[in-house]
Design an enzyme around this catalytic site. Structure first.
Site, PDB file in Angstrom:
ATOM      1  CB  ALA A 109      13.632 -60.416   3.704  1.00  0.00           C
ATOM      2  CB  CYS A 110      13.217 -66.006   4.605  1.00  0.00           C
ATOM      3  SG  CYS A 110      14.722 -66.720   4.927  1.00  0.00           S
ATOM      4  N   GLY A 111      12.833 -65.290   7.294  1.00  0.00           N
ATOM      5  CA  GLY A 111      13.210 -65.096   8.951  1.00  0.00           C
ATOM      6  C   GLY A 111      14.742 -65.204   9.019  1.00  0.00           C
ATOM      7  CB  ILE A 137      12.362 -60.837   7.658  1.00  0.00           C
ATOM      8  CG1 ILE A 137      11.193 -59.695   7.447  1.00  0.00           C
ATOM      9  CG2 ILE A 137      12.059 -61.125   9.120  1.00  0.00           C
ATOM     10  CD1 ILE A 137      10.830 -59.698   6.037  1.00  0.00           C
TER      11      ILE A 137
END
Lengths: 151, 94
Positions: free
Chosen positions: B7-9, B42
């Protein structure tokens, strides 16, 4: 293709992240790469998911936003006269003094894997980052980025 | 088969870069065909975490995680990547 717009601001006097993001976004907008609300979207995302990175003591930020604000993918670059404060990607309560900004206008992530990978390789190459920070001419900055594998 | 949540933003930029590098490192370490990476935002992690073995993310750890969390920031900065990959290997061996 990611550097066709040749959007580079060197030793820029911006004093806040808002200022530098708006300056770079305006150029992206003028050249048709992003929508008019790109900067606002990037800034609001930055308050929730900040993009400041501490790379071996050098402050770098990679602001970006969702693909619907992007017409065609492009990178915009800035080096700063004085570092500006970004929040840390891994800890929003921490401030990172950023001296280089890589504003990413990303359309489809699966098509941009190679570019993103190359970008991270550049970040991790201290010699290259030193060079980029000292560059005095926009063309030279683009030349280094292209030589590092980002066309 | 280990199910890895990445995940990332936004789920498009940094997680894409990390995905490529993580896949390469796992394959080079003998885990080819033994993992499946799901890339997400996220904000989607709490809901998806229950059905995954562990999560690697470039952001802060969300609350209400239902699987182990590993910070993947070293994939971006380079510093501490060996230690991060060691943590990932530990999860792969579980």
């Amino acid at each position: 293709m990611y550097t066709n717009g040749q959007i580079v601001l060197l030793k820029n006097a911006a004093q806040t992240k808002e200022e530098i993001i708006r300056l770079l976004s305006e150029e992206l907008y003028q050249k048709g790469y992003v929508t008019s609300d790109f900067a606002t979207a990037v800034l609001s995302r930055e308050t929730v998911y900040p993009t400041g990175l501490d790379i071996n003591g050098l402050g770098v930020a990679i602001p970006h936003t969702d693909a619907d604000k992007v017409q065609s993918p492009q990178l915009a670059f800035a080096t700063l006269k004085e570092p500006v404060a970004f929040q840390n990607m891994v800890d929003i309560s921490q401030t990172i003094n950023v001296s280089m900004v890589f504003l990413l206008a990303i359309k489809k992530s699966d098509e941009q894997v190679f570019m993103l990978q190359k970008l991270i390789e550049i970040f991790q190459n201290q010699e290259l980052m030193d060079q980029l920070q000292k560059v005095e001419q926009e063309k030279e900055f683009i030349r280094i980025i292209r030589q590092a594998g980002i066309q | 088969m280990k199910k890895i949540l990445l995940a990332c933003g936004s789920g498009i930029a940094t997680s894409t870069a990390v995905n490529a590098k993580l896949t390469q490192m796992l394959e080079e370490n003998g885990y080819a065909g033994k993992f499946k990476i799901t890339q997400c935002k996220i904000s989607e992690v709490p809901a998806l975490s229950a059905e995954h073995d562990f999560c690697v993310a470039t952001t802060m750890q969300p609350t209400e995680m239902k699987c182990p969390f590993i910070s993947g920031i070293s994939f971006l900065t380079g510093a501490g990547l060996d230690a991060t990959f060691q943590e990932i290997k530990t999860q792969m061996e579980k």
